[in-house]
Design an enzyme around this catalytic site. Structure first.
Site, PDB file in Angstrom:
ATOM      1  CG  ASP A   1      -4.466  -0.270  31.477  1.00 29.12           C
ATOM      2  OD1 ASP A   1      -3.522  -0.903  31.968  1.00 29.12           O
ATOM      3  OD2 ASP A   1      -5.204   0.465  32.142  1.00 29.12           O
TER       4      ASP A   1
ATOM      5  CB  CYS B   1      -5.140  -5.773  40.065  1.00 31.47           C
ATOM      6  SG  CYS B   1      -4.409  -4.742  41.351  1.00 31.47           S
TER       7      CYS B   1
END
Lengths: 312, 312
Positions: free
Chosen positions: B16, B240
């Site tokens: 991730d 993000c």
């Protein structure tokens, strides 16, 4: 987990936050930010410190800043006062509250104000008298309350002893200052318990730094302990003299976001606060650690076609 | 506040975290970092994803990475698998666990994998079969579990429905994926309660992002709910896609620091972890949000003469 329904947020950015900045920030810019905090509904602001201008040039404009603040809306304007001379200046400026400060550890107090803890406490009696004559309430802040960068752990008994002295001098409240971000859930619980027992008449506030990333986790512990006063700085200004690149105070916007999401009232308009945080970045001239001002609130939705999502 | 005494930390940084990086990171560098995580005692690592190399070029080296991992020390090596083809590749590589993922919201799932939620769930049956034949346990991750950047709030019933399907397919556990950092204390409590009731056989894990600064506050809520599995990334890698400058996953070093300070065991050597975090900054070539790696642990004391302290 918490019974707290309403929290008093103090923005210490104008003092604790900006004081650490290299650029000498003009009084007019500080005043503009403080008045915008007031307009956003921040109920209490640590506006400046009546410290020696030689010691902290960034705060030499204390009287000028005080003179420019909009006092019509009822926000409490608190200022640090290091000694009697500072208290006289603060009283002349009509501050709403005076805040004296002493470190829990001898070595940090020595380094910070070149006095023993006992000498600092003795000196507060003069401040208490000046403030009393001017009918201005006094709060006591305990720096390095949850750990000293030179000595390590701070015994809760130390916090109890100092808080008791605050109470005996007629102060109305005390604040645990997590000066270099050493607070942890167990140290917060132990400190709060010790002061609650030793000085039950004092209100208690928590002033956390996010130096080790767990500032808001400590707020959760404070809420669980029933504490309803927290200090933070706009944009997360502050920094840490021991750790280049480390963050400073917990960020007001992120704190208020957390509180509001938990259904806890602050009286603050978060949108206005986020705009202030962004503008503080411009004032200081470098990126700040505040997150909500960059990411937006959780229900600030996005256009599906405008972004490529990451997997998982 | 918490009864949890031991936590299983999963470092999702190699997948991730690094997946979001612009620089194509060579497999050898990923392998070195993963093996250092194992050496530091991290008990579970999300090492890679057997996704289409075209969709995520950063993860095209999944098999090569798997081949280089030190499997002698017992760390659980989990990998994402998007579909049956990925499951076959993962099984060939001898992964310890497969993780399938589906978004709670239709629009995010459509954007992420171009399928409806039902199509994703149906597809997992093939994964479950392949994994079952290879005797590899399967976990289900629910992305956007605490909010969708396109749709907003996610009903807890949605999480319950998906978790129940996971349980019915024989999965061993599920993870709440806070994909864009929309989790808050109340949404965490509601989600955990809903899944606990709907799929009591599944273990539950929490995967938080710090996009809005409250990732570790949410961990405190998870601990209060008795959850003992958390996912984080080394250095706080991640980012993000919706918010330039916002942070990514919660940072493993900061999480472990918090847990250890609360007396919760992780089996991890935090010093080694901090060194890894610093080196990940070098690998990615830009500063990362992790704090403890910059500031040190709270009792890493400083020399009084070496620093000038800030007031208060």
């Amino acid at each position: 987990m918490t019974q707290v329904r309403k929290v008093e947020v103090t923005d210490v950015g104008p003092r604790d936050g900006l004081q650490a900045e290299k650029r000498l920030i003009p009084a007019a810019e500080k005043i503009a930010l403080i008045n915008r905090l007031i307009d956003a509904g921040v109920p209490r602001i640590e506006a400046t410190s009546f410290v020696s201008p030689k010691a902290v040039p960034q705060l030499a404009d204390a009287a000028e800043v005080m003179a420019g603040i909009d006092r019509s809306k009822g926000a409490i304007i608190a200022t640090l006062v290091p000694n009697g001379r500072g208290a006289i200046r603060a009283a002349e400026c009509g501050v709403d509250e005076m805040v004296v400060f002493v470190s829990a550890s001898e070595s940090h107090n020595k380094k910070n104000v070149n006095r023993s803890v006992e000498e600092s406490l003795k000196g507060f009696e003069e401040v208490a008298k000046i403030a009393g004559d001017a009918k201005i309430p006094v709060h006591g802040a305990i720096a390095t309350a949850f750990g000293c960068p030179f000595e390590g752990n701070v015994a809760p008994e130390r916090l109890a002893m100092i808080a008791k002295r605050f109470q005996d001098m007629g102060f109305v409240g005390m604040t645990f200052g997590d000066t270099t971000g050493m607070a942890t859930p167990p140290t917060v619980r132990a400190g709060v318990a010790a002061v609650r027992e030793a000085a039950p008449k004092l209100t208690m506030g928590l002033h956390f730094h996010n130096t080790r990333g767990i500032g808001l986790a400590n707020v959760m512990v404070g809420l669980d302990e029933g504490i309803d006063k927290y200090e933070s700085s706009f944009g997360g200004t502050g920094g840490c003299p021991f750790a280049p690149g480390a963050t400073g105070n917990i960020c007001t916007e992120d704190l208020v976001y957390l509180l509001h999401e938990m259904g806890i009232e602050t009286g603050i308009d978060l949108r206005k606060l986020m705009a202030i945080g962004c503008d503080v970045e411009t004032v200081v001239g470098h990126p700040l650690p505040g997150q909500v001002m960059k990411a937006g609130q959780r229900l600030d939705l996005h256009d599906m076609d405008a972004v490529r999502t990451a997997e998982g």
